[in-house]
Design a protein around this motif. Structure first.
Motif, PDB file in Angstrom:
ATOM      1  N   GLU A  43       0.704  -1.257   0.001  1.00  0.00           N
ATOM      2  CA  GLU A  43       0.095   0.214   0.114  1.00  0.00           C
ATOM      3  C   GLU A  43       0.890   1.217   0.035  1.00  0.00           C
ATOM      4  N   GLU A  44       2.122   1.198   0.834  1.00  0.00           N
ATOM      5  CA  GLU A  44       2.965   2.301   0.972  1.00  0.00           C
ATOM      6  C   GLU A  44       3.552   2.512  -0.487  1.00  0.00           C
ATOM      7  N   ILE A  45       4.080   1.574  -1.167  1.00  0.00           N
ATOM      8  CA  ILE A  45       4.616   1.518  -2.238  1.00  0.00           C
ATOM      9  C   ILE A  45       3.683   2.247  -3.592  1.00  0.00           C
ATOM     10  N   LEU A  46       2.384   1.674  -3.447  1.00  0.00           N
ATOM     11  CA  LEU A  46       1.355   2.205  -4.188  1.00  0.00           C
ATOM     12  C   LEU A  46       1.062   3.597  -4.190  1.00  0.00           C
ATOM     13  N   ASN A 101       2.152   9.341  -6.090  1.00  0.00           N
ATOM     14  CA  ASN A 101       2.384  10.719  -5.653  1.00  0.00           C
ATOM     15  C   ASN A 101       3.984  10.942  -6.421  1.00  0.00           C
ATOM     16  N   SER A 102       4.708  10.162  -6.465  1.00  0.00           N
ATOM     17  CA  SER A 102       5.998  10.644  -7.026  1.00  0.00           C
ATOM     18  C   SER A 102       6.080  11.643  -8.261  1.00  0.00           C
ATOM     19  N   ASP A 111      12.214   7.613 -12.910  1.00  0.00           N
ATOM     20  CA  ASP A 111      12.550   6.494 -12.337  1.00  0.00           C
ATOM     21  C   ASP A 111      13.701   6.456 -11.215  1.00  0.00           C
ATOM     22  N   LYS A 112      14.720   7.537 -11.312  1.00  0.00           N
ATOM     23  CA  LYS A 112      15.835   7.574 -10.219  1.00  0.00           C
ATOM     24  C   LYS A 112      15.142   8.248  -9.094  1.00  0.00           C
ATOM     25  N   VAL A 113      14.342   9.203  -9.339  1.00  0.00           N
ATOM     26  CA  VAL A 113      13.769   9.737  -8.221  1.00  0.00           C
ATOM     27  C   VAL A 113      12.835   8.652  -7.413  1.00  0.00           C
ATOM     28  N   LEU A 114      11.915   7.990  -8.178  1.00  0.00           N
ATOM     29  CA  LEU A 114      11.118   7.041  -7.722  1.00  0.00           C
ATOM     30  C   LEU A 114      11.784   6.015  -6.715  1.00  0.00           C
ATOM     31  N   LYS A 115      12.727   5.379  -7.419  1.00  0.00           N
ATOM     32  CA  LYS A 115      13.658   4.575  -6.629  1.00  0.00           C
ATOM     33  C   LYS A 115      14.112   5.048  -5.414  1.00  0.00           C
ATOM     34  N   GLU A 116      14.650   6.351  -5.455  1.00  0.00           N
ATOM     35  CA  GLU A 116      15.024   7.008  -4.182  1.00  0.00           C
ATOM     36  C   GLU A 116      14.157   6.922  -3.143  1.00  0.00           C
ATOM     37  N   ASN A 117      12.815   7.361  -3.789  1.00  0.00           N
ATOM     38  CA  ASN A 117      11.561   7.540  -2.640  1.00  0.00           C
ATOM     39  C   ASN A 117      11.209   6.156  -2.225  1.00  0.00           C
ATOM     40  N   LEU A 118      11.467   5.271  -3.005  1.00  0.00           N
ATOM     41  CA  LEU A 118      11.023   3.779  -2.430  1.00  0.00           C
ATOM     42  C   LEU A 118      12.037   3.310  -1.578  1.00  0.00           C
ATOM     43  N   SER A 119      13.406   3.479  -1.888  1.00  0.00           N
ATOM     44  CA  SER A 119      14.280   3.147  -0.743  1.00  0.00           C
ATOM     45  C   SER A 119      14.431   3.820   0.610  1.00  0.00           C
ATOM     46  N   GLU A 120      13.605   4.828   0.645  1.00  0.00           N
ATOM     47  CA  GLU A 120      13.415   5.341   1.984  1.00  0.00           C
ATOM     48  C   GLU A 120      12.174   4.844   2.698  1.00  0.00           C
ATOM     49  N   ILE A 121      11.632   3.842   2.265  1.00  0.00           N
ATOM     50  CA  ILE A 121      10.262   3.180   2.896  1.00  0.00           C
ATOM     51  C   ILE A 121      10.891   2.394   4.179  1.00  0.00           C
ATOM     52  N   SER A 122      10.241   2.663   5.278  1.00  0.00           N
ATOM     53  CA  SER A 122      10.550   1.885   6.359  1.00  0.00           C
ATOM     54  C   SER A 122       9.732   0.713   6.413  1.00  0.00           C
ATOM     55  N   TYR A 123      10.458  -0.481   6.600  1.00  0.00           N
ATOM     56  CA  TYR A 123       9.717  -1.765   6.752  1.00  0.00           C
ATOM     57  C   TYR A 123       9.267  -2.195   8.211  1.00  0.00           C
TER      58      TYR A 123
END
Length: 683
Positions: free
Chosen positions: A70-73, A78-79, A210-222
């Motif tokens: 859900e967080e990834i979506l 919003n990216s 895509d680069k910005v999206l990956k950076e945002n996804l990498s900041e997700i806390s699990y």
């Protein structure tokens, strides 16, 4: 040294089994995951059945896969989406347009003030179009948000997508900005030049987006919180759900992710080794107590252990790749293969032990063990006569259906409703069923590798058009007909006492193949009144009759018949006497040595070989009855079978008195049907 070598040779079979036992244990333990185990079992919606549980160490509460998805979506939605503004295109377009407009105005007769005004209009049009940019048509579909980010060199600005010029707007805008209707020739020419020369200069910047999206996804806390050591997690009797469930799943994952360390490695390996050794010890004890023939055969024992290792290896590979695919693995092939080569009881026993071992490898071990054991039981109960392909297909459908039902039941227990079913697992069960059909080629491969024989091979061997049976029919037609009759009798008897009917039928067809080398010395092949035994002594005649066993075995080996079929050739006369010539010698000489007239044996050592002995003797003797009546057949069957029992021919056959009585009834009934009296037709 000589004594040690002799001891080794005497006990080599036992030593090999010990080596196989130890090697299999170490291999299975080696395949086990090198991680910890959470010692408690729990299910969503069920009460916590253990004592109050406190955190043994600090750990983080992990988010569920659903929360992470859900967080990834949300981030993907919003990216920022970046678009690139190309200044080079703008410069080139302006240069080309102004040069062409200048040529037209220079050759024009228009007043100078009009020329200046037209030049000014062209400048205004181009500045307006390229103020925010002219977007490419294929990039328009990439606009997903109310605001986009435009990159021009090192400058970044956020704008509304409406500010970008689109190809559909271009012509109308140029028309509205050049001159006054009706247009002059020069104005029309300039309009066409602008329309033709203007090029899109804004495109979707996929790589940067895509680069910005990956950076945002990498900041997700699990994780979503911390639990401190000795903090209470759950009380006895509390329902495992919500926050409790998330915390328990987190600590379970924490345990399972801990790789064996040097300090506890030896202890954990020792524990696994003991448990695996216990499981394989139970298998050896079962074989020793209930399947002694298999236990004494190292090839068959190796085959059983080889199949267990294959299943463990398959599950290990799947779990390491992605544990969600474990239900694709066709585990029920194991009991299917063992049933095909041995029997259902051994197949189920081995399957249960193997599934218990797999519980150490797979997640949700209780659910996995329950589903696989139920599937194994259904497999054993539903598949009979596997050489009939329709039976296998029907059984696989039933197994798949059982998987569906059991998983559905587990899901509604755990989730409390049927709305959260994982329909992907139903697809896995279908793939499992499809993979199970691979058992037929797998059985063929095992037959070639281990020299075993299955029902599928028996079906092929029992075909009367096979090379050896055709030779028997041509060279010894009477023996061939006798073998067919014996096969029918033996199959009917085997069906009544739940013996292997396909095996005994195939054995019956080949039991007398040794007679085809000297067919005229056997009465069923003597089409004339000439009997070659009249020229021989009783002992010589007896030796020719006895030799059909030895020659039959040699012929069978030469034609590569399986050992299970050769066993029928060896044992169908057991250690009985060639009674006719024994009595002839006794009458001629006054006495006779029974050993000179005795078949070499061995005596039957299975139900199937015992059935063949009875059917062979009864069918041959029935031909000598001059007046075939029901009483005559009853007396004949009782006399022959009782004589064989008194001679100890069935001592090793694992056959009961009740089964012997059933076989007698079948033989009596069949003989009466074969020799029933027909009505006399008028001439």
């Amino acid at each position: 040294m000589k004594k040690i070598i002799n001891k080794f040779l005497v006990n080599h079979s036992l030593i090999y089994k010990l080596f196989l036992y130890v090697a299999t244990i170490f291999l299975v333990v080696y395949l086990f995951p090198k991680g910890g185990q959470f010692k408690y079992e729990f299910q969503k919606g069920k009460p916590w059945q253990y004592e109050n549980y406190y955190a043994p160490f600090d750990f983080a509460i992990q988010k569920t896969p659903e929360e992470i998805d859900e967080e990834i979506l949300k981030i993907e939605k919003n990216s920022e989406r970046f678009f690139k503004y190309d200044e080079d295109i703008v410069r080139n377009v302006k240069k080309n347009i102004f040069e062409k407009v200048a040529v037209i105005l220079e050759n024009s007769q228009l007043p100078n003030e009009v020329k200046v005004e037209l030049n000014s209009e062209v400048t205004t049009i181009l500045n307006t179009i390229y103020e925010y940019g002219f977007i490419q048509a294929d990039s328009e579909s990439k606009i997903k948000q109310a605001v986009i980010t435009l990159r021009s060199g090192k400058t970044i600005q956020q704008i509304s997508p409406n500010k970008l010029f689109k190809s559909t707007q271009l012509l109308a805008y140029i028309n509205s900005e050049i001159g006054v209707q009706p247009m002059t020739q020069e104005e029309n020419t300039i309009l066409n030049i602008i329309y033709e020369e203007v090029k899109p200069n804004v495109s979707f910047d996929e790589s940067f987006t895509d680069k910005v999206l990956k950076e945002n996804l990498s900041e997700i806390s699990y994780t979503k919180g911390l639990i401190s050591e000795k903090e209470r997690i759950i009380l006895k009797g509390d329902i495992v759900e919500g926050e409790n469930l998330a915390i328990l799943n987190s600590i379970k994952s924490e345990f399972e992710s801990q790789v064996w360390s040097k300090s506890n490695y030896n202890w954990i390996v020792s524990g696994y080794t003991i448990l695996v050794a216990l499981a394989f010890s139970m298998l050896f004890l079962f074989l020793r107590k209930y399947r002694e023939e298999i236990f004494e055969n190292n090839t068959k024992v190796t085959f059983i252990f080889f199949n267990i290792i294959l299943v463990v290896l398959l599950l290990t590979i799947i779990v390491k790749y992605d544990a969600k695919y474990i239900y694709i693995a066709p585990i029920v092939i194991l009991p299917l293969v063992l049933k095909a080569f041995f029997d259902a009881r051994l197949g189920l026993f081995t399957h249960v032990l193997t599934v218990l071992l797999l519980g150490f490898i797979v997640p949700n071990s209780f659910e996995f063990i329950f589903l696989q054991i139920i599937a194994g039981i259904v497999t054993i109960l539903t598949i009979s006569e596997m050489y009939k392909r329709a039976n296998l297909f029907i059984s696989v459908l039933q197994i798949t259906l059982v998987y569906f039902i059991a998983y559905f039941a587990f899901s509604i227990i755990q989730e409390g409703n049927a709305q959260n079913l994982n329909y992907e697992k139903f697809l896995y069960f279908v793939l499992n069923g499809a993979a199970t059909l691979f058992v037929l080629p797998l059985i063929y491969i095992f037959e070639k590798l281990f020299g075993l024989v299955s029902d599928e091979s028996l079906k092929e061997l029992s075909n009367t058009n096979s090379k050896l049976l055709r030779e028997l029919a041509e060279n010894a037609p009477g023996t061939f007909q006798h073998s067919l009759q014996v096969a029918n009798l033996a199959e009917a008897a085997a069906n009544e006492i739940n013996a292997n009917s396909m095996l005994v039928r195939t054995g019956a067809l080949y039991h007398d193949i040794g007679k085809m080398l000297n067919p005229m010395y056997f009465t069923e092949n003597q089409s004339t009144n000439v009997n070659p035994h009249n020229e021989l002594t009783p002992s010589d005649s007896a030796q020719i009759i006895i030799d059909h066993i030895i020659k039959g075995v040699e012929l069978a080996k030469k034609n590569r018949l399986p050992d299970r079929i050769i066993d029928f050739i060896r044992t169908h006369h057991g250690t009985s006497l060639v009674y006719y010539f024994y009595k002839s010698e006794e009458k001629l000489s006054g006495s006779a040595n029974p050993k000179d007239f005795q078949y070499p044996g061995p005596i039957p050592f299975s139900k199937e070989t015992a059935i063949l002995m009875m059917c062979d003797s009864v069918e041959a003797a029935s031909k000598s009855i001059k007046e075939p009546t029901a009483q005559a057949f009853d007396t004949l069957v009782e006399k022959i079978v009782n004589k064989q029992m008194d001679d100890g021919q069935f001592m090793n056959a694992d056959i009961t008195f009740k089964e012997l009585q059933i076989i007698k009834k079948v033989l009596k009934k069949k003989l009466k049907n074969i020799y029933h009296v027909r009505i006399e037709y008028p001439e």
